[in-house]
Write an enzyme that holds these catalytic residues in place. Structure first.
Site, PDB file in Angstrom:
ATOM      1  N   ILE A  72      57.891 -36.265   4.426  1.00 44.02           N
ATOM      2  CA  ILE A  72      57.804 -36.371   2.969  1.00 44.02           C
ATOM      3  C   ILE A  72      57.802 -37.869   2.692  1.00 44.02           C
ATOM      4  O   ILE A  72      58.832 -38.530   2.787  1.00 44.02           O
ATOM      5  CB  ILE A  72      58.974 -35.666   2.268  1.00 44.02           C
ATOM      6  CG1 ILE A  72      58.939 -34.168   2.585  1.00 44.02           C
ATOM      7  CG2 ILE A  72      58.898 -35.880   0.759  1.00 44.02           C
ATOM      8  CD1 ILE A  72      60.063 -33.366   1.960  1.00 44.02           C
ATOM      9  N   PRO A  73      56.631 -38.439   2.399  1.00 46.58           N
ATOM     10  CA  PRO A  73      56.430 -39.894   2.547  1.00 46.58           C
ATOM     11  C   PRO A  73      56.961 -40.740   1.393  1.00 46.58           C
ATOM     12  O   PRO A  73      56.212 -41.386   0.671  1.00 46.58           O
ATOM     13  CB  PRO A  73      54.908 -40.005   2.673  1.00 46.58           C
ATOM     14  CG  PRO A  73      54.399 -38.866   1.842  1.00 46.58           C
ATOM     15  CD  PRO A  73      55.375 -37.747   2.053  1.00 46.58           C
ATOM     16  N   CYS A  74      58.286 -40.800   1.265  1.00 46.74           N
ATOM     17  CA  CYS A  74      58.878 -41.645   0.238  1.00 46.74           C
ATOM     18  C   CYS A  74      58.588 -43.122   0.496  1.00 46.74           C
ATOM     19  O   CYS A  74      58.664 -43.947  -0.417  1.00 46.74           O
ATOM     20  CB  CYS A  74      60.375 -41.391   0.139  1.00 46.74           C
ATOM     21  SG  CYS A  74      61.286 -41.558   1.688  1.00 46.74           S
ATOM     22  N   HIS A  75      58.232 -43.467   1.746  1.00 47.32           N
ATOM     23  CA  HIS A  75      57.932 -44.865   2.062  1.00 47.32           C
ATOM     24  C   HIS A  75      56.665 -45.360   1.371  1.00 47.32           C
ATOM     25  O   HIS A  75      56.451 -46.566   1.278  1.00 47.32           O
ATOM     26  CB  HIS A  75      57.782 -45.040   3.579  1.00 47.32           C
ATOM     27  CG  HIS A  75      56.702 -44.194   4.177  1.00 47.32           C
ATOM     28  ND1 HIS A  75      56.910 -42.875   4.541  1.00 47.32           N
ATOM     29  CD2 HIS A  75      55.400 -44.462   4.469  1.00 47.32           C
ATOM     30  CE1 HIS A  75      55.783 -42.381   5.039  1.00 47.32           C
ATOM     31  NE2 HIS A  75      54.867 -43.323   5.004  1.00 47.32           N
TER      32      HIS A  75
END
Length: 287
Positions: A252-255
């Site tokens: 889950i690409p919060c970056h």
């Protein structure tokens, strides 16, 4: 475009991760192949092959993107593909077809129970971007964190505190194939079957996390972009809190969410790690 998955022994990823940390910390002085190979204790030729197999790009290409990260440019170039991806929803270019998300909105009672009745199997493993702790229920991966700093006990305590009513079982055999899928996904490689994720959150958090999954690989967006996507254009601060509450890094690409000024900041696992992940994605996308 994703590439076919070429199996890489997980134990071979440890020197790749150490090299990525070394290159990230020394990006301004552009370490050469020989210097980086010496740092991880390998010959230059062996290191070059191992890095390319584990990371999907050459050390030189990774360093180029790491040293020349231009966040504002990346946002500007990504606006069209991001808008298209958000408009397309689940059929967009975000590789959602490689993930199966089991999401459950929490009632106040669910929040208090925090995993009651669940068994979470976990293991520490070396990945291309560093040592990670992965936890999974029978519904899918529920935890993925970078575990380089602080020691295993510290990171295990983080997971057990977030799921403090669950039962935990260390089970490397169970987690290893999930880790292989996760690492392949992180490098934009095609999966043989969807990787299942199990997340639990408030309705607002779930909307934010689902919006994160729509950000295309290698792209970046702002908190305002996410707020607009979920129909709450003035909720930047609340979106930031929900992004920070994500317990499954990389998948889950919060970056991929950064400030509108272009500043890369506020990553649970450190700004250097966030820069490394973004640089890797951009390098792999351009390969």
């Amino acid at each position: 475009m994703s590439v076919e998955l070429n199996p890489v022994r997980l134990e071979a990823l440890e020197p790749v991760a150490r090299a990525i940390d070394f290159l990230t910390a020394n990006a301004e002085i552009h370490p050469g192949l020989e210097e980086t190979a010496a740092h991880v204790g390998l010959s230059p030729a062996h290191f070059q092959r191992m890095f390319k197999a584990g990371a999907g790009v050459s050390p030189k290409r990774f360093l180029q993107y790491l040293a020349a990260q231009e966040a504002k440019r990346a946002i500007a170039e990504g606006e069209d593909v991001l808008s298209a991806s958000f408009s397309a929803g689940l059929s967009g270019s975000s590789r959602l077809h490689d993930l199966f998300l089991a999401s459950e909105a929490m009632t106040p009672g669910d929040y208090r129970r925090r995993g009651q009745g669940l068994v979470i199997r976990y293991a520490f493993l070396n990945g291309p971007l560093g040592r990670v702790l992965i936890g999974a229920t029978d519904k899918g991966v529920c935890w993925l964190s970078f575990a380089e700093e602080g020691g295993d006990e510290f990171h295990l305590s983080e997971m057990t505190q977030d799921w403090d009513a669950a039962a935990f079982v260390q089970d490397q055999d169970y987690v290893t194939p999930l880790a292989a899928q996760a690492f392949a996904f992180a490098l934009n490689r095609k999966l043989d079957e969807p990787l299942r994720l199990h997340v639990r959150g408030t309705n607002f958090q779930l909307k934010v996390w689902e919006a994160l999954l729509k950000i295309p690989y290698g792209a970046r967006c702002t908190y305002g972009d996410i707020a607009s996507e979920i129909g709450k254009p003035k909720a930047n601060r609340a979106v930031g809190a929900a992004v920070g509450a994500n317990l499954i890094s990389v998948l889950i690409p919060c970056h991929r969410v950064i400030l509108s000024s272009g500043v890369i900041h506020n990553y649970r696992w450190g700004v250097a790690r966030k820069k490394a992940v973004l640089a890797m994605e951009e390098a792999v996308s351009a390969a």
